[in-house]
Design a protein around this motif. Structure first.
Motif, mmCIF file in Angstrom:
data_model
loop_
_atom_site.group_PDB
_atom_site.id
_atom_site.type_symbol
_atom_site.label_atom_id
_atom_site.label_comp_id
_atom_site.label_asym_id
_atom_site.label_seq_id
_atom_site.Cartn_x
_atom_site.Cartn_y
_atom_site.Cartn_z
ATOM 1 N N MET A 96 16.010 -48.909 -31.340
ATOM 2 C CA MET A 96 14.987 -49.359 -32.386
ATOM 3 C C MET A 96 14.632 -50.800 -32.547
ATOM 4 S SD MET A 96 13.117 -46.704 -34.008
ATOM 5 C CE MET A 96 12.952 -45.812 -32.568
ATOM 6 N N LEU A 146 12.385 -53.431 -29.912
ATOM 7 C CA LEU A 146 11.020 -53.387 -30.003
ATOM 8 C C LEU A 146 10.528 -54.902 -30.116
ATOM 9 C CD1 LEU A 146 9.012 -50.593 -32.091
ATOM 10 C CD2 LEU A 146 8.907 -51.074 -29.684
ATOM 11 N N LEU A 204 21.600 -44.427 -42.664
ATOM 12 C CA LEU A 204 21.693 -45.181 -41.202
ATOM 13 C C LEU A 204 20.648 -46.442 -41.234
ATOM 14 C CD1 LEU A 204 21.451 -41.900 -39.146
ATOM 15 C CD2 LEU A 204 23.433 -43.186 -39.777
ATOM 16 N N GLU A 247 17.466 -46.713 -42.027
ATOM 17 C CA GLU A 247 16.256 -46.536 -41.716
ATOM 18 C C GLU A 247 15.304 -46.301 -42.969
ATOM 19 O OE1 GLU A 247 17.357 -44.019 -37.627
ATOM 20 O OE2 GLU A 247 16.804 -43.106 -39.229
ATOM 21 N N VAL A 248 14.116 -46.804 -42.898
ATOM 22 C CA VAL A 248 13.315 -46.520 -43.787
ATOM 23 C C VAL A 248 12.996 -45.337 -44.221
ATOM 24 C CG1 VAL A 248 11.073 -47.564 -44.935
ATOM 25 C CG2 VAL A 248 12.446 -48.811 -43.521
ATOM 26 N N MET A 249 13.215 -44.690 -45.408
ATOM 27 C CA MET A 249 12.818 -43.321 -45.788
ATOM 28 C C MET A 249 11.435 -43.275 -46.479
ATOM 29 S SD MET A 249 15.721 -40.907 -47.169
ATOM 30 C CE MET A 249 15.911 -41.859 -48.801
#
Lengths: 364, 137, 219
Positions: free
Chosen positions: B1, B4, B97, B99-101
């Protein structure tokens, strides 16, 4: 009837604070495409919810839908949702359990009011023998599972509309869950269609979360899809829409227009007729969606998308080659020539039948 | 991820680039007025909007950074930052983790998530009382 | 049949059948009409200035003196909706895409806002022309069922196309399917109704002009 713990009790037992629960509800509201102001209502509903039993039936499918869900990008929300439900049977995930899994399914079916999730279409030709699990045809298993079910969620285009197995020439006589109900082959229950090939994982969990949280079927469109996720077309929500309106189109996949991110309509994008949440929810942790990656929408959340002509033919162009055009032209010419001979013959007959009128005739 | 950023993608925006971001700014203006007039809080779900590539960055850049930054650790991190416009908060919820929820812009004097929740306070009170009474362990 | 199945049918077999009938009918009628022939005019040709087929094509494309004042709606409304139809049919991007797909020819499109405007003007002009036809006793007397029928099959594709683009009344997919279906109906009836003037208009004007020019009369 054994008393299942409420979701709030479950979370409290796991040492989750109200603040964390509030955060979870905010994320769940976002997931369910509800306004953030709905978070307290979600919290209240979840506080009272008891874990319902869920039976997941995988029929004529490629496991892509299960892949999509199990690889979804927000493990906390999804795992919490799956903590909320009691997933009693999923034969793909439980394959190693063998007969024990089948026993679990039959046990779960004894207590009415469970939710049935289906992915894959159901073959009906030749008694449904083209897909069986543990010696039971898919059709029979669905019939049994629906008997005491509260509702059924058709996950993926195959379960919702028949999908690729139903594509022409449909050798197995594949049908969707809804089609089987309409034909009276399985018991009629409320159906929620969550199509897509595969569906967006957060859409699957969002729909489940909505049903579990509020205990009711969300508002559906004419094709049985929840309008909160399938209410808008890709085209209407597409960030490339302004290019369409300006008439700026990519003509090939590597021309100037394609590089500048112009509209992909002429390259066969089915965005205008496709209803899904890709343009807003996006894929892979909100990274992008097919159009953002430079490929047109293939319309995978619509019925018969596989038979709707080439993925690379513009929506306004013919879906099939015009096979009749040449023969129609020849036939038209033949009739035209034929008619011209008939007309000439008529003219000739009129001419030869013509009698010169004399003064005597007029005096008659 | 994280790879990028390493790819030199040149994003070209549409002819009306920033229109969505402008609309959000106008919505925030109305919401701030409502907060002052009636105390009504407002929240915008950034995940439900068809933002153009680059518009989120534009929005973040325009709103700037304010004085308060709160980090919450509950089912993963949450990052609550006041923007340069006081009363406008950028709230990002992460999972375990990182990561944006979910991501919101909230308009309030103090975001609800920062406050201690009533039931939690009651439980704390019980726990503390029990401790003082020598009942623990 | 759901809306997607309908769309798939009108884009596939439906279009195939419609274009087939259209080609068959058009070729048939063109052959039949132009093979009729006329008797040779044996008189010595007269020559008058302004009397020729080409002159007639030009002259009849304009209102005769005084008529514009007597029947403005017929002339202005008629012109507006014909030009509007041409813009909508030939300069809207998805239509050009269809033409390119069928014949390999393509040209730049107008922005959809301009096409939108042209569509509204076309629809308004067509309604005006119809109202005029119904209101004026003479026009009403001269009108047959075919006149109203051909008006309707021309009007419907424009209306359904506009409603599809603007998401009016029905979902886009359904409306798009109905739009294509209405065009297919137009294609099927075109060779067998007065709509065939699409092909015969200028030829018959030229023919009339030429025949009368032989007699020295500019018509």
């Amino acid at each position: 009837m054994s008393r299942r713990p409420t979701v709030a009790e479950q979370l409290a037992r796991q040492g989750v604070s109200r603040r964390a629960f509030l955060k979870f509800c905010a994320a769940a509201a976002s997931l369910m495409a509800l306004p953030p102001s709905m978070a307290p209502a979600i919290a209240e509903a979840l506080g009272k919810l008891r874990r319902p039993s869920v039976i997941w039936l995988s029929f004529q499918e490629c496991t892509g839908c299960t892949e999509s869900l199990t690889r979804s990008h927000t493990p906390t929300v999804e795992s919490l949702i799956f903590d909320m439900i009691s997933l009693d049977y999923h034969h793909t995930l439980q394959a190693a359990a063998g007969t024990a899994a089948e026993q679990a399914r039959e046990d779960a079916m004894k207590e009415a009011g469970y939710l049935v999730l289906v992915d894959g279409s159901i073959p009906t030709r030749d008694g449904g023998i083209y897909s069986t699990i543990a010696g039971v045809t898919n059709l029979q298993m669905l019939k049994d599972a629906l008997a005491n079910a509260a509702a059924v969620v058709s996950i993926g285009t195959c379960a919702a509309y028949g999908g690729i197995p139903k594509a022409d020439p449909n050798p197995t006589g594949a049908k969707s869950v809804q089609a089987l109900m309409d034909e009276g082959l399985v018991p009629r229950k409320p159906v929620i269609n969550v199509p897509g090939c595969p569906p967006i994982p957060t859409v699957i969990t969002g729909v489940l979360a909505h049903y579990l949280t509020f205990g009711e079927i969300p508002e559906l469109d004419s094709l049985g899809r929840p309008t909160m996720f399938y209410g808008d077309s890709i085209h209407d929500r597409c960030y490339r829409r302004p290019f369409y309106d300006q008439g700026m189109f990519a003509k090939t996949f590597d021309d100037e227009g394609a590089r500048k991110g112009w509209c992909l309509f002429e390259l066969g994008c089915k965005g205008p007729t496709t209803h899904n949440a890709c343009a807003t929810t996006k894929w892979n942790n909100g990274t992008s969606f097919p159009i953002e990656s430079g490929h047109g929408c293939i319309g995978c959340s619509e019925p018969d998308f596989w038979d709707a002509g080439s993925f690379y033919t513009a929506l306004s162009a013919p879906a099939d080659p015009l096979t009749l055009a040449t023969s129609a032209t020849v036939a038209g010419a033949a009739i035209g020539v034929g008619m011209s001979f008939v007309n000439r013959a008529k003219k000739g007959a009129a001419k030869s039948g013509h009698e010169t009128a004399t003064l005597k005739d007029l005096e008659k | 991820m994280s790879g990028l950023e390493g790819i030199p993608i040149h994003i070209q925006t549409a002819p009306h680039a920033g229109a969505n971001a402008q609309a959000i700014l106008a919505e925030l203006e109305t919401a701030l007025q409502a907060l002052l007039d009636t105390g009504k809080e407002h929240s915008i779900d950034l995940r439900s909007l068809p933002l153009l590539p680059g518009e989120l960055d534009y929005l973040q850049h325009t709103l700037g950074t304010g004085e308060v930054r709160v980090e919450i650790d509950a089912l993963g991190k949450s990052d609550v930052r006041e923007t340069a416009y006081r009363g406008v908060w950028w709230v990002a919820h992460y999972n375990t983790l990182d990561e944006v929820m979910a991501e919101f812009i909230e308009v309030s004097f103090c975001p609800d998530i920062v406050r201690a929740q009533r039931d939690d306070v009651r439980e704390s009170l019980d726990a503390l009382s029990a401790r003082l009474a020598g009942n623990e362990e | 049949m759901n809306e997607v199945e309908l769309l798939n049918w009108v884009r596939g077999p439906g279009l195939n059948i419609a274009i087939g009938i259209f080609l068959l009918g058009t070729i048939w009628r063109l052959f039949e009409i132009y093979s009729l022939g006329r008797k040779k005019d044996l008189s010595a040709p007269r020559h008058t200035a302004g009397a020729s087929g080409w002159n007639t094509i030009a002259r009849r494309s304009l209102a005769p003196p005084g008529m514009l004042k007597r029947s403005p709606i017929s002339y202005i409304g008629g012109y507006v909706f014909h030009v509007g139809l041409a813009i909508v049919v030939f300069l809207f991007a998805p239509h050009i895409e269809l033409i390119e797909n069928l014949f390999g020819l393509s040209w730049p499109a107008l922005p959809s806002q301009v096409v939108d405007l042209a569509t509204v003007v076309t629809l308004a002009a067509m309604v005006l022309v119809l109202v005029d036809r119904i209101n004026k006793p003479v026009k009403r007397y001269l009108s047959t069922v075919e006149d109203y029928f051909t008006w309707a099959v021309t009007f419907l594709p424009v209306l359904t196309g506009y409603m599809a683009v603007k998401h009016l009344l029905l979902p886009y997919t359904t409306m798009l399917a109905l739009h294509i279906l209405s065009v297919e109906i137009l294609l099927v009836v075109l060779p067998f109704t007065k709509l065939f003037h699409v092909f015969t208009l200028f030829m018959s004007r030229w023919y009339n002009g030429q025949a009368n020019a032989h007699k020295g009369v500019p018509v």
